[in-house]
Design an enzyme around this catalytic site. Structure first.
Site, PDB file in Angstrom:
ATOM      1  CD  GLU A  60      -1.418  -2.478   1.673  1.00 34.06           C
ATOM      2  OE1 GLU A  60      -0.263  -2.520   2.145  1.00 34.06           O
ATOM      3  OE2 GLU A  60      -2.139  -3.490   1.576  1.00 34.06           O
ATOM      4  CG  HIS A 130     -11.921  -7.597   5.993  1.00 31.79           C
ATOM      5  ND1 HIS A 130     -11.237  -8.418   6.841  1.00 31.79           N
ATOM      6  CD2 HIS A 130     -11.327  -7.733   4.781  1.00 31.79           C
ATOM      7  CE1 HIS A 130     -10.269  -9.043   6.173  1.00 31.79           C
ATOM      8  NE2 HIS A 130     -10.303  -8.643   4.933  1.00 31.79           N
TER       9      HIS A 130
END
Lengths: 325, 419
Positions: A60, A130
């Site tokens: 990322e 999540h």
């Protein structure tokens, strides 16, 4: 007009933006041939080629660092972070680089063409990693805009505006609504203004503010409140930063009461900022303390997800308490 | 093999010490751009796909007991995976992630270390828990997020953690365990423990910054740990050739001054031997070792994806023929250690144990409401106590809307499991 879900509307916007401007490029983990883990980038690689829609290595900080460089060069990268929960390795690139690029160079260099897309939020049995709603972290950083749509129409219009904006934008997509939210989306290219809130429902007794998937929670709570004779005005903030102070404050001046709902933990959440401004701007009009209905100050749990969520019942209770203060 | 590795190790150590200063580098007068061939590394293979032992020197590398324990653990893992993928399809659990095809890499490596060694995993290493004795019921308590899960049902299925088994609780973010493993191992060294840390991750996670930070720190700070990369060819849909261009992950170990070995990850014997040697070397010399296990994810990434969207059936068939369980089966037959009847009995018992454990675990309550605020800090801080009080009042006000915590399932036996 076509009936699309929120995911399809995002995909539509990406196609539209890439079609209109060769410098728009889509990058991220699994966004290529596979079309992303949620399929938001379906068919982009097929239509625009591997050079403009490409898989990145799984890193990322690399994705955003690369996108910063690409944007500085003049392109318009749309970088996907697969889940907002995984944005933190890129925090340095976003906070210290993306957000300060223009300021630190006296306006000589900018990454204004950058858009970061990321699915966020809970209600999908996703546990700690999540489900997070990290908008407040980024709202605390001067130099990057934060935008959250709640339906397909907004998703397409706001995403197109974000891609074309002169400032970097973090575009957070409520994944709980990806397939659940379906609505009419114009085929044409259109933009919705950043920094403007959306008045969802007129009312007279209390102003309810939320964004993304929590707007429908407000609507459910307002429906219940109405059966108890309480009229709620509902505002979808849409842009977390810069946010539409005028629309919110005018509404609170009218209703005299304000409730803010978000999924993220209560402490230091963006509701705190809104509450501070509202009390300052609307002090003499307030008839009750500003209410916040938010996630608990805990990591996002799995087995207790239902209990953690700032749901319609908790919102309804807070509406009634505020109205009867 | 140990002696060879040792002497190379001490040479390598000198080279590393010398080469961290420019003055010691020899000079050249030719312009040469070095390519990846310069670090091309072979793969240790001791059993070929038909289970044939390729080097007689390793005939006694393990005994029948270990070989069978390992083999049975591989079977347990595969059956668990089949059962839980089905349970997810039936909507009984929200998510699952299978390790099918990678059993030899995980179980073989686990067999090569000691119980006192810490294991830190990514999320596809349930075989390590199986080998260490995690029971069917323990697996199910975690996956059904009930009150008996030691992690209190807070995380998604497959995020196991068991302190007793020296198995660190799984965290979804990729690669975060890699620098942690270096630190944990440094702590083991400082505390004088006769133990190392075994850290698993995939080739995709090795792209994360944490991988580079972790290997470099482990090398510089001389940490007794094993970094075990499961190079299974895919990071969700992204194939390894879109992930990196170097000679796999192994070549990076050399770059960081970490002793490295590449192993056939579908060969349980090679994995066992390599890991055992890596452990011995690591503990004796206080050095990290990188193992790159070349394997293949026969399963989908998780129950959330469908691999037919990014790879061909033909490719999968090629790898099915290299199935690690089949290979081990053939090997055990050849050396005469396999009792087929006993194996059949084990398989059917495992199936029924798992089934019983599912039925048991799905009928347990979730953790009591208080647990929503415990463990955020050591003590429940006042603001969290206030939030809990408000939540409890709310749940009591609307019990029908929060059935899991308003009316916990009454259980006659909250500490045991199915017999």
């Amino acid at each position: 007009m076509a009936q699309l879900n929120l995911l399809q509307a995002v995909n539509h916007a990406l196609h539209t933006a890439m079609e209109a401007d060769d410098s728009v490029m889509v990058m991220g983990e699994d966004v290529g041939h596979f079309g992303g883990v949620f399929r938001a980038t379906s068919n982009l690689q097929k239509t625009f080629g591997k050079a403009r829609c490409f898989n990145t290595p799984l890193v990322e900080q690399g994705i955003i660092g690369f996108a910063n460089g690409l944007a500085a060069q003049g392109a318009k990268p749309i970088a996907e972070i697969q889940f907002a929960d995984y944005i933190y390795p890129a925090f340095d690139q976003i906070v210290n680089e993306t957000a300060k690029f223009r300021y630190r160079s006296g306006g000589q260099f900018t990454v204004g063409g950058l858009t970061i897309r990321t699915p966020y939020g809970g209600g999908i049995a996703g546990g700690h990693y999540h489900s997070q709603s990290p908008e407040a972290f980024f709202a605390h950083v001067p130099g990057i805009k934060v935008v959250i749509p709640r339906n397909p129409y907004q998703a397409k219009g706001l995403l197109l505006s974000s891609i074309r904006a002169s400032d970097p934008v973090l575009f957070m997509e409520p994944k709980r609504l990806y397939r659940a939210s379906v609505g009419e989306v114009p085929e044409m290219d259109y933009e919705l203004p950043l920094g403007k809130a959306d008045l969802v429902q007129n009312g007279s007794d209390i102003t309810l503010v939320a964004w993304g998937a929590q707007v429908e929670i407000l609507q459910e709570a307002a429906q219940k409140a109405l059966s108890h004779g309480v009229s709620c005005e509902i505002i979808d903030l849409q842009s977390i930063l810069p946010w539409d102070r005028e629309t919110i404050c005018q509404s609170v001046i009218k209703t005299g009461r304000c409730l803010i709902n978000h999924e993220a933990p209560l402490t230091g959440g963006f509701a705190s900022e809104i509450a501070a401004v509202v009390q300052s701007e609307c002090f003499l009009h307030l008839e009750a303390p500003i209410a916040r209905v938010c996630g608990l100050d805990t990591p996002y749990p799995l087995a207790h997800e239902k209990e953690y969520m700032p749901d319609a019942l908790k919102t309804f209770e807070a509406i009634m308490q505020t109205v009867h203060f | 093999m140990s002696d060879v590795m040792e002497s190379e190790a001490s040479n390598m150590h000198n080279v590393i010490c010398d080469r961290d200063h420019m003055a010691q580098i020899t000079s050249t007068q030719a312009v040469t751009l070095v390519d990846k061939q310069s670090t091309s590394m072979p793969m240790l293979q001791l059993l070929n796909p038909t289970g044939e032992l390729l080097n007689e020197q390793y005939k006694n590398a393990w005994d029948k007991k270990i070989a069978l324990k390992l083999f049975y653990a591989m079977h347990f893992t595969r059956i668990l995976d089949e059962r839980m993928v089905a349970a997810q399809r039936q909507g009984r659990i929200s998510f699952y992630l299978a390790c099918t095809g990678e059993e030899a890499a995980i179980v073989g490596a686990t067999a090569g270390v000691e119980m006192r060694d810490m294991i830190m995993t990514q999320y596809r290493e349930q075989g390590a828990l199986v080998y260490r004795g995690f029971s069917a019921t323990q697996f199910m308590n975690q996956m059904f997020s009930n009150a008996l899960d030691p992690n209190k049902g807070r995380q998604m299925p497959i995020h196991y953690g068991d302190k007793e088994l020296n198995f660190m609780t799984v965290s979804s973010p990729l690669g975060t365990q890699i620098p942690q493993a270096a630190g944990f191992a440094y702590g083991q060294k400082m505390a004088g423990q006769d133990a190392i840390t075994l850290c698993f991750f995939g080739e995709g996670a090795a792209s994360e910054g944490d991988f580079h930070a972790g290997l470099n720190m482990a090398a510089v700070l001389e940490c007794p740990c094993i970094f075990l990369c499961r190079n299974n060819g895919y990071a969700i849909s992204t194939p390894a050739n879109e992930q990196f261009k170097g000679d796999g992950i192994a070549s990076r170990g050399v770059g960081y001054g970490v002793h490295t070995i590449r192993v056939d990850g579908n060969d349980a014997l090679a994995m066992y031997v390599a890991t055992k040697e890596a452990r011995r070397f690591s503990l004796k010399n206080n050095r990290p070792v990188l193992i790159e296990a070349m394997t293949y994810r026969l399963a989908a990434h998780s129950t959330s994806d469908d691999p037919s969207g990014y790879r061909s059936r033909d490719e999968e068939i090629v790898w099915r023929e290299k199935d690690p369980i089949m290979r081990m089966h053939r090997y055990l037959q050849q050396v005469g250690w396999l009792d087929e009847k006993d194996l059949d009995g084990y398989i059917s018992k495992t199936r029924s144990d798992l089934l019983a454990a599912v039925k048991y675990a799905e009928n347990q309550s979730v953790a009591p409401l208080t647990e929503i605020v415990t463990d955020v800090y050591k003590d429940i801080e006042p603001h969290l106590q206030d939030q809990l009080n408000a939540l409890r009042a709310h749940v009591e006000n609307y019990p029908e809307s929060y059935p899991n915590t308003a009316h916990p399932i009454a259980s006659d036996n909250q500490t045991g499991g199915p017999k």
